[in-house]
Design a protein around this motif. Structure first.
Motif, PDB file in Angstrom:
ATOM      1  N   SER A   1      23.801   1.955   8.621  1.00 36.25           N
ATOM      2  CA  SER A   1      24.079   2.701   9.845  1.00 36.25           C
ATOM      3  C   SER A   1      23.371   4.053   9.887  1.00 36.25           C
ATOM      4  O   SER A   1      23.572   4.837  10.811  1.00 36.25           O
ATOM      5  N   VAL A   2      22.504   4.347   8.905  1.00 41.14           N
ATOM      6  CA  VAL A   2      21.835   5.653   8.861  1.00 41.14           C
ATOM      7  C   VAL A   2      20.812   5.814   9.988  1.00 41.14           C
ATOM      8  O   VAL A   2      20.729   6.847  10.647  1.00 41.14           O
ATOM      9  N   GLU A   3      20.010   4.776  10.252  1.00 38.54           N
ATOM     10  CA  GLU A   3      19.005   4.842  11.327  1.00 38.54           C
ATOM     11  C   GLU A   3      18.826   3.453  11.908  1.00 38.54           C
ATOM     12  O   GLU A   3      19.498   2.494  11.500  1.00 38.54           O
ATOM     13  N   SER A   4      17.863   3.310  12.828  1.00 37.94           N
ATOM     14  CA  SER A   4      17.488   1.967  13.301  1.00 37.94           C
ATOM     15  C   SER A   4      16.022   2.025  13.734  1.00 37.94           C
ATOM     16  O   SER A   4      15.421   3.083  13.702  1.00 37.94           O
ATOM     17  N   GLY A   5      15.451   0.881  14.093  1.00 37.74           N
ATOM     18  CA  GLY A   5      14.052   0.866  14.538  1.00 37.74           C
ATOM     19  C   GLY A   5      13.181   0.041  13.622  1.00 37.74           C
ATOM     20  O   GLY A   5      13.665  -0.484  12.607  1.00 37.74           O
ATOM     21  N   VAL A   6      11.891  -0.104  13.970  1.00 36.10           N
ATOM     22  CA  VAL A   6      11.020  -1.012  13.208  1.00 36.10           C
ATOM     23  C   VAL A   6      10.772  -0.550  11.781  1.00 36.10           C
ATOM     24  O   VAL A   6      10.439  -1.350  10.917  1.00 36.10           O
ATOM     25  N   PHE A   7      10.942   0.763  11.538  1.00 37.85           N
ATOM     26  CA  PHE A   7      10.708   1.270  10.185  1.00 37.85           C
ATOM     27  C   PHE A   7      11.940   1.137   9.302  1.00 37.85           C
ATOM     28  O   PHE A   7      11.889   1.409   8.120  1.00 37.85           O
ATOM     29  N   PHE A   8      13.058   0.716   9.916  1.00 37.06           N
ATOM     30  CA  PHE A   8      14.331   0.687   9.187  1.00 37.06           C
ATOM     31  C   PHE A   8      14.802  -0.750   9.066  1.00 37.06           C
ATOM     32  O   PHE A   8      15.335  -1.339   9.999  1.00 37.06           O
ATOM     33  N   LYS A   9      14.596  -1.343   7.885  1.00 29.27           N
ATOM     34  CA  LYS A   9      14.876  -2.772   7.695  1.00 29.27           C
ATOM     35  C   LYS A   9      16.196  -2.953   6.958  1.00 29.27           C
ATOM     36  O   LYS A   9      16.378  -2.379   5.875  1.00 29.27           O
ATOM     37  N   VAL A  10      17.053  -3.778   7.531  1.00 32.33           N
ATOM     38  CA  VAL A  10      18.337  -4.071   6.896  1.00 32.33           C
ATOM     39  C   VAL A  10      18.323  -5.515   6.406  1.00 32.33           C
ATOM     40  O   VAL A  10      18.094  -6.438   7.188  1.00 32.33           O
ATOM     41  N   LEU A  11      18.502  -5.695   5.105  1.00 28.56           N
ATOM     42  CA  LEU A  11      18.578  -7.041   4.513  1.00 28.56           C
ATOM     43  C   LEU A  11      19.974  -7.188   3.909  1.00 28.56           C
ATOM     44  O   LEU A  11      20.181  -6.927   2.719  1.00 28.56           O
ATOM     45  N   PRO A  12      20.959  -7.575   4.711  1.00 32.21           N
ATOM     46  CA  PRO A  12      22.347  -7.565   4.262  1.00 32.21           C
ATOM     47  C   PRO A  12      22.633  -8.623   3.194  1.00 32.21           C
ATOM     48  O   PRO A  12      21.828  -9.527   2.982  1.00 32.21           O
ATOM     49  N   ALA A  13      23.811  -8.492   2.537  1.00 33.58           N
ATOM     50  CA  ALA A  13      24.239  -9.483   1.527  1.00 33.58           C
ATOM     51  C   ALA A  13      24.242 -10.869   2.170  1.00 33.58           C
ATOM     52  O   ALA A  13      24.381 -10.967   3.392  1.00 33.58           O
TER      53      ALA A  13
ATOM     54  N   GLU B   1      23.780  10.240   1.603  1.00 33.64           N
ATOM     55  CA  GLU B   1      23.233  11.608   1.612  1.00 33.64           C
ATOM     56  C   GLU B   1      21.854  11.632   0.968  1.00 33.64           C
ATOM     57  O   GLU B   1      20.946  12.299   1.449  1.00 33.64           O
ATOM     58  N   GLY B   2      21.683  10.890  -0.126  1.00 27.62           N
ATOM     59  CA  GLY B   2      20.389  10.821  -0.818  1.00 27.62           C
ATOM     60  C   GLY B   2      19.319  10.233   0.090  1.00 27.62           C
ATOM     61  O   GLY B   2      18.174  10.719   0.118  1.00 27.62           O
ATOM     62  N   LEU B   3      19.685   9.226   0.834  1.00 27.83           N
ATOM     63  CA  LEU B   3      18.719   8.588   1.743  1.00 27.83           C
ATOM     64  C   LEU B   3      18.307   9.562   2.844  1.00 27.83           C
ATOM     65  O   LEU B   3      17.114   9.738   3.123  1.00 27.83           O
ATOM     66  N   LYS B   4      19.293  10.239   3.425  1.00 30.87           N
ATOM     67  CA  LYS B   4      18.994  11.193   4.513  1.00 30.87           C
ATOM     68  C   LYS B   4      18.100  12.325   4.011  1.00 30.87           C
ATOM     69  O   LYS B   4      17.164  12.741   4.685  1.00 30.87           O
ATOM     70  N   ARG B   5      18.418  12.792   2.796  1.00 28.01           N
ATOM     71  CA  ARG B   5      17.641  13.890   2.205  1.00 28.01           C
ATOM     72  C   ARG B   5      16.185  13.449   1.986  1.00 28.01           C
ATOM     73  O   ARG B   5      15.247  14.155   2.352  1.00 28.01           O
ATOM     74  N   ALA B   6      16.023  12.259   1.411  1.00 27.77           N
ATOM     75  CA  ALA B   6      14.663  11.768   1.135  1.00 27.77           C
ATOM     76  C   ALA B   6      13.886  11.577   2.438  1.00 27.77           C
ATOM     77  O   ALA B   6      12.708  11.960   2.533  1.00 27.77           O
TER      78      ALA B   6
ATOM     79  N   ASN C   1       0.831  -1.204   0.000  1.00 30.84           N
ATOM     80  CA  ASN C   1       0.000   0.000   0.000  1.00 30.84           C
ATOM     81  C   ASN C   1       0.865   1.252   0.000  1.00 30.84           C
ATOM     82  O   ASN C   1       0.531   2.259  -0.600  1.00 30.84           O
ATOM     83  N   ALA C   2       1.990   1.161   0.708  1.00 32.21           N
ATOM     84  CA  ALA C   2       2.913   2.300   0.746  1.00 32.21           C
ATOM     85  C   ALA C   2       3.502   2.518  -0.642  1.00 32.21           C
ATOM     86  O   ALA C   2       3.598   1.587  -1.440  1.00 32.21           O
ATOM     87  N   LYS C   3       3.920   3.775  -0.882  1.00 30.98           N
ATOM     88  CA  LYS C   3       4.546   4.086  -2.180  1.00 30.98           C
ATOM     89  C   LYS C   3       6.030   3.721  -2.107  1.00 30.98           C
ATOM     90  O   LYS C   3       6.718   4.050  -1.144  1.00 30.98           O
ATOM     91  N   ILE C   4       6.510   3.014  -3.140  1.00 30.41           N
ATOM     92  CA  ILE C   4       7.923   2.615  -3.172  1.00 30.41           C
ATOM     93  C   ILE C   4       8.756   3.675  -3.900  1.00 30.41           C
ATOM     94  O   ILE C   4       8.406   4.073  -5.013  1.00 30.41           O
ATOM     95  N   VAL C   5       9.819   4.130  -3.260  1.00 29.10           N
ATOM     96  CA  VAL C   5      10.738   5.084  -3.894  1.00 29.10           C
ATOM     97  C   VAL C   5      12.148   4.485  -3.852  1.00 29.10           C
ATOM     98  O   VAL C   5      12.616   4.073  -2.787  1.00 29.10           O
ATOM     99  N   LEU C   6      12.803   4.400  -5.017  1.00 26.74           N
ATOM    100  CA  LEU C   6      14.134   3.784  -5.082  1.00 26.74           C
ATOM    101  C   LEU C   6      15.228   4.818  -4.817  1.00 26.74           C
ATOM    102  O   LEU C   6      15.125   5.970  -5.255  1.00 26.74           O
ATOM    103  N   VAL C   7      16.248   4.374  -4.083  1.00 28.03           N
ATOM    104  CA  VAL C   7      17.380   5.233  -3.744  1.00 28.03           C
ATOM    105  C   VAL C   7      18.634   4.558  -4.294  1.00 28.03           C
ATOM    106  O   VAL C   7      18.739   3.329  -4.274  1.00 28.03           O
ATOM    107  N   ASP C   8      19.606   5.354  -4.773  1.00 34.47           N
ATOM    108  CA  ASP C   8      20.840   4.759  -5.318  1.00 34.47           C
ATOM    109  C   ASP C   8      21.584   3.962  -4.253  1.00 34.47           C
ATOM    110  O   ASP C   8      21.529   4.288  -3.064  1.00 34.47           O
ATOM    111  N   ARG C   9      22.314   2.974  -4.722  1.00 34.06           N
ATOM    112  CA  ARG C   9      23.139   2.132  -3.854  1.00 34.06           C
ATOM    113  C   ARG C   9      24.166   2.966  -3.096  1.00 34.06           C
ATOM    114  O   ARG C   9      24.823   3.825  -3.688  1.00 34.06           O
TER     115      ARG C   9
END
Ligand code: AMP
Ligand code: MG
Length: 336
Positions: free
Chosen positions: A276-288, A249-254, A237-245
């Motif tokens: 390492s930009v943020e943490s919490g339930v809204f911040f999902k890390v799916l590492p290599a 800075e782009g992620l923080k700005r968005a 339902n949420a809108k997906i917005v892609l950020v460069d790898r």
């Protein structure tokens, strides 16, 4: 509304009684969701137009999006396929059961509704003990599009299937979370070189090891030859917005801009820099590795929906291997 029976099936030794019950539902023209190694599929008798119509209705799927027929043993192919090219044979021999769908010329037995009127049919042999047991017990091909409402992220657990289709289908076989997490690779083997109509769980590189050069369809070819790809797909339902790898800075700005607009923003990232930009339930890390990203992507879309995200920022992945399929899904989800 119909009552949807949810039955848990053991993977080591699929319970004979439950499989028999599910096969019986299929024989009577009913609809049963089942686990595969890619995502959950929505099964119905592929040679029964009325049963197949129920699959389109339950999913809200447009009738111009053809279905993949799932088989369990090679001889079932002969009933459905008029002809399989030599390269098609080699690919089937090497990769079935597995996340590979072959588009071949169909026999008169395959109803028009399955193929949306095309003279070809898409066929796959899934690599999952429950799927194979069900198809063998039913003793014929079953259609198996992803068991979600059309447009939503594909289901990687029985819970996701229930979330979308409870009350609309007869039965769900719960075989736990799926392994690959994104759909099969669709290859048209009526053409030479074979043409990839949808990148998926099996890499182009692996196909080429067996049959030499394989082409990835251009945008225009996708639309012409694989009608389904034009529709809205894979989106929460949420809108997906892609950020460069690795674009910290782009992620923080968005994040800042969307929050200033009062939006609740979720993130899905994979690189150590972005993690390492943020943490919490809204911040999902799916590492290599990328396999992990693919396995959890659709599930994480649904989780962020539940947590109330309005926007999901997703870090792009490198193309190549499974990355090509992941980027295909991300692009389509962000277009919705
Ligand atoms: P889904 O069932 O959602 O996994 O999607 C099935 C995919 O296979 C769609 O992208 C269809 O367009 C494609 N497909 C199914 N049958 C054919 C066919 N006969 N020719 C070309 N593409 C097909
Ligand atoms: Mg689908």
């Amino acid at each position: 509304m119909i009552e949807t029976r949810l039955a848990t099936v053991s993977l080591e030794n699929p319970d004979v009684q439950i499989i028999a019950e599910a096969a019986e539902v299929l024989k009577k023209g009913g609809v049963v969701a089942f686990p595969t190694e890619t995502v959950y599929g929505l099964g119905a008798d592929a040679l029964n137009s009325e049963a197949v119509q129920k699959v389109f209705a339950a999913k809200g799927r447009p009738s111009d999006n053809p279905l993949i027929v799932h088989i369990a043993v090679r001889h079932q192919l002969m009933e459905l396929a008029e002809e399989v090219s030599e390269k098609g044979e080699r690919l089937a021999k090497e990769f079935w059961p597995g996340p590979l769908t072959l588009v071949v010329r169909k026999t008169y037995l395959v109803p028009e509704i399955v193929t949306s009127g095309l003279d070809t049919v898409a066929i796959r042999m899934p690599d999952h003990p429950v799927a194979l047991a069900l198809i063998e017990e039913f003793d014929g091909g079953i259609v198996g599009p992803s068991a979600n409402l059309t447009g939503r992220p594909s289901p990687t657990s029985a819970n996701h299937v229930m979330e979308d289709l409870k009350g609309r289908i007869d039965m769900v076989l719960n075989g736990g979370p799926t392994d690959i997490g994104i759909e099969s690779t669709v290859v048209d083997v009526t053409l030479d070189p074979p043409l990839i109509l949808r990148p998926g769980g099996l890499h182009k590189e692996s196909l080429e090891d067996i049959v030499g050069p394989v082409r990835l369809a251009s945008e225009e070819e996708f639309l012409r030859r694989s009608p389904g790809t034009r529709h809205r797909h894979y989106a929460p339902n949420a809108k997906i917005v892609l950020v460069d790898r690795e674009d910290v800075e782009g992620l923080k700005r968005a994040l800042k801009e969307f929050r200033q607009d009062g939006k609740s923003v979720g993130c899905i990232v994979h690189s150590p820099e972005m993690a390492s930009v943020e943490s919490g339930v809204f911040f999902k890390v799916l590492p290599a590795p990328i396999d992990f990203f693919a396995r959890y992507l659709f599930r994480t879309f649904r989780e962020l929906d539940h947590e109330g995200a309005d926007i999901i920022l997703v870090e792009q992945v490198d193309e190549g291997g499974l990355g090509t399929a992941v980027m295909d899904r991300l692009r389509k989800a962000s277009k919705a």
